[in-house]
Scaffold this motif. Structure first.
Motif, short mmCIF file in Angstrom:
data_model
loop_
_atom_site.label_atom_id
_atom_site.label_comp_id
_atom_site.label_asym_id
_atom_site.label_seq_id
_atom_site.Cartn_x
_atom_site.Cartn_y
_atom_site.Cartn_z
N ASN A 22 0.84 -1.18 0.00
CA ASN A 22 0.00 0.00 0.00
C ASN A 22 0.89 1.25 0.00
O ASN A 22 2.01 1.21 0.44
CB ASN A 22 -0.87 -0.02 1.25
CG ASN A 22 -1.71 1.21 1.34
OD1 ASN A 22 -2.08 1.78 0.33
ND2 ASN A 22 -2.01 1.61 2.55
N GLY A 23 0.37 2.33 -0.52
CA GLY A 23 1.07 3.60 -0.33
C GLY A 23 1.84 4.08 -1.53
O GLY A 23 2.41 5.16 -1.50
N PHE A 24 1.88 3.32 -2.61
CA PHE A 24 2.59 3.81 -3.79
C PHE A 24 1.73 4.81 -4.55
O PHE A 24 0.59 4.53 -4.90
CB PHE A 24 2.93 2.65 -4.73
CG PHE A 24 4.08 1.84 -4.25
CD1 PHE A 24 5.21 2.46 -3.72
CD2 PHE A 24 4.05 0.46 -4.32
CE1 PHE A 24 6.28 1.72 -3.27
CE2 PHE A 24 5.12 -0.30 -3.86
CZ PHE A 24 6.24 0.34 -3.34
N ALA A 25 2.30 5.98 -4.83
CA ALA A 25 1.55 6.98 -5.58
C ALA A 25 1.16 6.45 -6.95
O ALA A 25 0.09 6.72 -7.45
CB ALA A 25 2.36 8.26 -5.71
N LYS A 37 2.87 12.90 -2.67
CA LYS A 37 1.77 12.12 -3.24
C LYS A 37 0.60 13.03 -3.61
O LYS A 37 0.02 12.91 -4.69
CB LYS A 37 1.27 11.13 -2.19
CG LYS A 37 1.81 9.75 -2.34
CD LYS A 37 1.15 8.89 -1.28
CE LYS A 37 2.12 7.82 -0.86
NZ LYS A 37 1.68 7.16 0.37
N LEU A 56 -0.66 13.37 -7.44
CA LEU A 56 -2.02 12.98 -7.79
C LEU A 56 -2.86 14.21 -8.12
O LEU A 56 -3.72 14.17 -9.01
CB LEU A 56 -2.65 12.17 -6.66
CG LEU A 56 -1.95 10.84 -6.40
CD1 LEU A 56 -2.50 10.19 -5.15
CD2 LEU A 56 -2.13 9.91 -7.59
N ASP A 94 -3.74 8.89 3.24
CA ASP A 94 -2.31 9.15 3.38
C ASP A 94 -2.05 10.62 3.68
O ASP A 94 -1.24 10.96 4.56
CB ASP A 94 -1.56 8.76 2.10
CG ASP A 94 -1.47 7.25 1.96
OD1 ASP A 94 -2.15 6.57 2.76
OD2 ASP A 94 -0.76 6.76 1.07
#
Lengths: 647, 525
Positions: free
Chosen positions: A622-625, B200, B204, B272
């Motif tokens: 989990n956690g990969f952009a 991130k 995104l 996140d």
């Protein structure tokens, strides 16, 4: 909305419209405001209110009762058709097309509840002064009690389903706070949790019912809904009825949402008496009766109500036969008695009034017995195992006599209260055509026998037979703050039924529920009455042989298959976890997995599956952009694709 | 100012007609932000904190006054060559943004009496764990850049709710987002996690902006204009030739905005980023970004895309349903309070979408009311999260919240109330907000509206279970470890009190605000 109230006439029931409140009735908002102010003062006032808080809370509860009684007297002076009054409070939610004012409907039905709640509630406040005397958190306890009374009064006085829902959640919250009052014991926290979760299931039903009511009638106040019933489709009415029933099942511990009530006995005993016996758990019955216009127009929904009631009355009775914990046995009995009320409500116009009648008498005798159980526990070092009681009639005379009167009342021995109310339900259950009167009637009759058995078992194991006390107990009578409320409730258990019959209680409710012509049961009334008394006598005799003639072992014998099942609440918890918990956990887990792995994971998983290697799958984290971006991209592609397909 | 944005003929330049009174609030906020940058450059280090806080608070108060004082009729209309629309929804939401932005700034200004427990890193530019960083910490430096950054972001948000063409909407989107990316990376502790979240969020966000721009291009091709009302007119007069441009364009525009509100499947950044960002920033972001993004979304779909809604609405209905389900179900397994609140915010985005998809004027008021209710509660909730500490660091793991009710009854009580509001329990703002958002869906949303409400009720039941789990943890579980409160926390307490009072007030007497929202639901075209 107010104007609609003034002109609307209830279609089916022919009940009178509510006029604007005047005179004393205009002060009806104080009924709720007094205990609410008490709760706020005690909670926010902190330790400063420790000394006088409990007395103040008790006083405010009595003040609410006094006002309720005064309103009743004023109401008695009016013509029956004009007794319903509407009290506009304020614009609550004026959301565009959805205008809703908070208001109160003060009519014979709601005022009956007001008096039950405030009278029994006030007595239990007094009792708690003694019972909770040495508890360090006494103030908080009384604050919650006041909060409960306020919320319960709001529930019964509300003029719309949405405001009723506010009270509905309020009593749930108070009940939750009070079950978990001794929150240092983890088991009690679990019990409070269970009550909350099961009640949420019921509340889903309520919330959806309200949404559907709004979709069908364009409003959620009782007057508009009742007036709109004749124009609504039967399918919508049945759906609303079933959703309301789901809500009622959660709150009133009816099958299949009954599992929380036994655990709720973890709360202090006065709470069990007030909330989990006399008032809150009967809110479901109130809801059904208050929605009588909807149920009158939907025989299917009504039939389901009756079936649920019949199942629960047998279920509770069977469970009650096997419990050794005095409070859990009483809880099972509550479940079963509310089953009777639900059955009566499900019978339709023949049963509504008797459902409320039994609800009120039950409120008295069951609260009285719970207080008696509390008094027994008080004298027995808080023990609840009936196998460790016995022969307490000598040590605790007042408790014995008051409990005995409640016991005679629930058995339905004439002329005690239960005889007048429960026998009416059994008679009403025999009314009708086809298979229904036979099934419901015989179920109710059988239930009366089983009730006689388990209640006698409870009474005899506790107060008669040989003393099976543990060495360290010294049974003694409770102080006057505890015994006086018990005596008053016992007087009610003995006489209230007869008084209400003499005053013609069903006629009192007629302005709300409509007039109903008397119908004849499929069996002659004397036969039903005689049969009821016979099964009760058999139940009582069986209990006497097993628990007085024979000695009671101090540890429970293994018992038959049914006994073991009944001790485990007929495996309700196991069934619940099998049917509801596991699918929920599986859904959570799989969604969680999908979220963690993402589309990236799914693709890699596919690759791994093709390549015959699972190591690639394990590397997915989990956690990969990039994984998130891929999820987004996939979302866009699916979104676009779906739109393209649709058009 | 109804003329389309046309290219001026060579040699002549036509001055755009600007109603300065109407856009004064935005100007004040942007001007204060620019001033803040100058303060960073020229004021001595010791004075920066009081100057910045004073400047920011003053700016928000003045902007609020500039918003409410002028007569509504004199400012309503489009201005700056039709690129900005000042109308009921934009003024209402700008006011809400200013008010909640002020509360959010108070939480950001909370330094707990010293630099130690400060939520922000002493020096944003220092490498985590480096000597410079520890030197900065020893010197007691504080990051005061957060205030101008937050003001820039807030100005962008106000512009986002007013943007009347796709380009200014895009500019506003970037102006509000870029400062947020930086703010996200400024956490004092667990800085790597914070910086990772910022990166991130940036990547995104850039990705979603690209979709938005692409969509804007396609729509320009379809409608021949980037003005939102013109898109609606073009669709109404469409001959069908350019239809293939419409749907992809609409879908991509929506993706850009749905990303910002955190709708599934464009939500993956939410947990996140919410976890990594400093808690005051998370609260600000959760409340204000959602308000701004829904404001823009409301204008786009109600003004520009309403006439074509039968073609794209089913897709968004599915997204709304997914958002509620995924948000609710995934919140069940969270063990970190900030991630839990992140998934809860996802679920709330779904609830708001239910109201939005009703396509009725009453729904506009309902959605705006929901945004206020949720925003007020959520800022207070994150302010509380910011206060609960173990050994100076934020105690965000749920196990650290065990027994909080016994040690700090008021904090636990406030959190309980806010959680009950998130769950939609009556007499809290959460309940009235759900009523206000769901009832239009039942009344005007047709079968899919009713279906969405059913899913919404089920999802709220699931989330209620989650919140109660936290409440049980706070009250029924024995405390473990050495969890305490960062104190003194006067500013946080003020912010929490505002949130708690609003949560109760909007539950008991929502009337005035609902009325105001209902009166402010008309878009200018």
């Amino acid at each position: 909305m107010h104007n609609q109230l003034m002109v609307s006439l209830v279609g089916e029931g022919g009940a009178a419209a509510a006029s604007a409140a005047s005179g004393l009735t205009a002060w009806g908002w104080l009924l709720v405001a007094l205990p609410l102010a008490g709760a706020a003062l005690l909670l926010l006032g902190g330790r400063a209110t420790n000394s006088f808080g409990p007395l103040l809370a008790t006083g405010l509860s009595w003040a609410s009762f006094a006002l309720g009684a005064a309103i009743l007297v004023a109401m008695l002076g009016q013509d029956p058709a004009e007794r319903a009054a509407h009290l506009d409070l304020y614009e609550w939610i004026p959301a565009g097309g959805f205008e809703l004012s908070a208001g109160m409907l003060i009519d014979p039905l709601s005022i009956s509840f007001v008096l039950l709640v405030t009278f029994v509630g006030s007595l239990i406040h007094v009792y708690s002064l003694g019972y909770m005397e040495h508890d360090p958190d006494k103030r908080r306890f009384f604050a919650y009690l006041n909060l409960f009374v306020a919320a319960m009064l709001l529930l019964v006085l509300a003029d719309s389903y949405l405001l009723l829902f506010v009270g509905w959640e309020g009593v749930g919250l108070a009940s939750y706070l009070l079950i978990g009052f001794w929150n240092h014991k983890p088991a009690y926290a679990t019990a409070a949790n269970k009550a909350f979760v099961v009640n949420r299931v019921g509340d889903i039903g309520m919330a959806l019912a309200i949404a559907l009511i709004f979709a069908t009638f364009g409003a959620v106040d009782f007057a508009t809904v009742n007036a709109g019933v004749p124009d609504a489709s039967t399918a919508a009415l049945t759906a609303i009825g079933l959703l309301l029933l789901l809500g009622a099942c959660g709150k009133s511990a009816q099958f299949p949402l009954q599992s929380w009530l036994g655990d709720a006995m973890a709360g202090p005993t006065p709470v069990s008496a007030l909330i989990h016996a006399a008032t809150m758990v009967t809110a479901g019955v109130y809801l059904i009766v208050r929605s009588h216009a909807i149920f009158d127009a939907s025989p299917d929904a009504r039939l389901v109500v009756a079936i649920v009631g019949a199942i629960t009355l047998v279920y509770g009775a069977v469970v009650g036969c096997a419990k050794d914990d005095i409070k859990k046995a009483l809880a099972a009995s509550t479940m079963s008695q509310i089953g009777y009320m639900m059955l009566a409500a499900g019978l339709g116009p023949v049963g509504y009034a008797f459902a409320i009648f039994h609800l009120i008498t039950h409120g008295f005798f069951k609260a009285g017995m719970f207080l008696g159980a509390g008094s027994v526990m008080h004298g027995m070092n808080d023990q609840v195992d009936m196998r460790r009681f016995g022969a307490l009639s000598g040590a605790m005379k007042i408790t014995w006599i008051t409990f005995g009167l409640g016991w005679l009342a629930i058995l339905g021995v004439p002329p005690f209260a239960g005889f007048w109310s429960k026998d009416k339900i059994i008679e009403a259950a025999f009314i009708g055509e086809g298979w229904q009167p036979w099934v419901f009637g015989l179920t109710a009759l059988l239930g009366a026998g089983v009730t006689a058995f388990y209640m006698s078992r409870l009474f005899l194991m506790t107060f008669h037979g040989k003393a099976r006390w543990t060495d360290d107990v010294h049974p003694h009578e409770s102080p006057a703050t505890m015994t006086v409320p018990m005596i008053i409730l016992a007087v009610g258990s003995a006489a209230l039924g007869l008084v209400m019959v003499l005053l013609d209680f069903p006629a009192w409710l007629e302005p709300v529920l409509g007039h109903h012509e008397h119908e004849h049961p499929v069996l002659p009334i004397p036969v039903i009455m005689g049969a009821t008394l016979v099964v009760v006598a058999i139940g009582l005799a069986l209990a006497w042989f097993r628990y007085v003639k024979e000695s009671v072992p101090t540890t429970a014998p293994k018992g038959s298959l049914l006994t073991r099942a009944a001790r485990e609440d007929l495996y309700q918890d196991q069934i619940n976890s099998g049917f509801f918990q596991w699918p929920g956990i599986l859904l959570t887990r799989s969604l969680n997995y999908a979220d963690k792995a993402g589309v990236d994971g799914a693709l890699s998983g596919l690759a791994a599956g093709i390549g015959g290697s699972s190591s690639a799958l394990r590397k997915v984290q989990n956690g990969f952009a990039r994984s998130y971006a891929l999820t987004m991209l996939a979302g866009v592609v699916v979104f676009l694709g779906a739109l393209w397909v649709i058009n | 100012m109804t003329a389309l944005l046309t290219l001026p003929a060579a040699g002549e330049f036509e001055m755009a007609d600007i109603n300065y009174v109407a856009i004064a609030p935005m100007i004040v906020v942007f001007a204060a932000a620019v001033l803040g940058v100058l303060v960073e450059a020229f004021a001595p280090r010791r004075l920066r904190y009081p100057i910045q806080v004073g400047l920011a608070v003053l700016a928000l108060v003045i902007a609020f006054a500039a918003l409410v004082l002028p007569d509504a009729d004199s400012v309503t209309g489009t201005t700056v060559a039709g690129t900005l629309a000042v109308d009921g929804p934009s003024r209402f939401l700008s006011g809400v943004l200013l008010a909640l932005g002020l509360v959010g700034l108070l939480v950001m200004a909370e330094r707990f009496g010293g630099e130690g427990p400060d939520a922000f890193t002493p020096m944003g530019a220092a490498t985590p764990g480096s000597a410079i960083e520890s030197a900065a910490a020893r010197a007691g430096l504080a990051t005061t850049e957060v205030f101008p950054l937050a003001l820039f972001s807030l100005g962008g948000m106000m512009m986002f709710t007013s943007a009347n063409d796709l380009l200014s909407m895009f500019v506003a989107l970037e102006v509000l987002s870029l400062p947020l990316y930086i703010l996200t990376g400024l956490a004092r502790r667990r800085r790597l996690l914070s910086q990772e979240a910022a990166l991130k969020y940036f990547l995104l966000g850039a990705f979603s902006s690209a979709f938005f721009l692409f969509g804007a291009g396609l729509i320009y091709g379809y409608a021949g204009s980037i003005r939102i009302p013109a898109i609606g007119e073009a669709a109404a007069a469409s001959s069908g030739d350019l239809e293939p441009l419409l749907l992809p364009g609409v879908a991509m525009l929506l993706v850009g905005l749905l990303f910002k509100v955190g709708a599934v499947p464009f939500h993956s950044w939410t947990p996140d980023v919410y976890q990594g960002a400093p808690s005051p920033v998370t609260g600000f972001m959760a409340a204000c970004t959602k308000i701004a993004a829904f404001g823009a979304l409301l204008r786009l779909v109600y003004v520009g895309l309403e006439s074509t809604r039968w073609e794209w609405r089913p897709g968004v209905v599915v997204i709304a349903a997914l958002t509620m389900i995924v948000g609710a179900v995934l919140s069940v397994t969270q063990t970190d309070i900030k991630r839990l609140l992140a998934y809860s915010s996802v679920a709330h985005a779904g609830f708001i979408l239910v109201g939005l998809l009703a396509f009725d004027i009453t729904a506009v008021g309902g959605v705006m009311f929901y945004l206020v209710a949720y925003g007020a509660s959520t800022i207070a909730a994150f302010a509380l999260v910011n206060m609960v500490r173990e050994n100076g660091a934020e105690a965000t793991h749920l196990s650290q919240w065990a027994g909080l009710g016994r040690r700090h009854p008021w904090v636990a009580a406030a959190m309980t109330l806010l959680l009950l509001a998130f769950a939609g329990i009556p007499l809290t703002s959460g309940f009235t907000a759900k009523v206000a958002a769901f009832m239009p869906a039942v009344a005007h949303g047709g079968l899919s509206g009713v279906l969405l409400v059913v899913i919404g009720v089920l999802a709220s039941a699931v989330t209620a279970f989650v919140y109660v789990k936290v409440i049980v943890l706070m009250y029924f579980t024995a405390p473990s470890g050495d969890v305490g409160l960062a104190q003194p926390a006067l500013l946080s307490v003020v912010a929490i009190a505002v949130g708690v009072v609003l949560t109760v007030l909007l539950g008991v007497v929502p009337g005035p605000l609902l009325d105001l929202a209902a009166q402010s639901s008309t878009f200018v075209r």
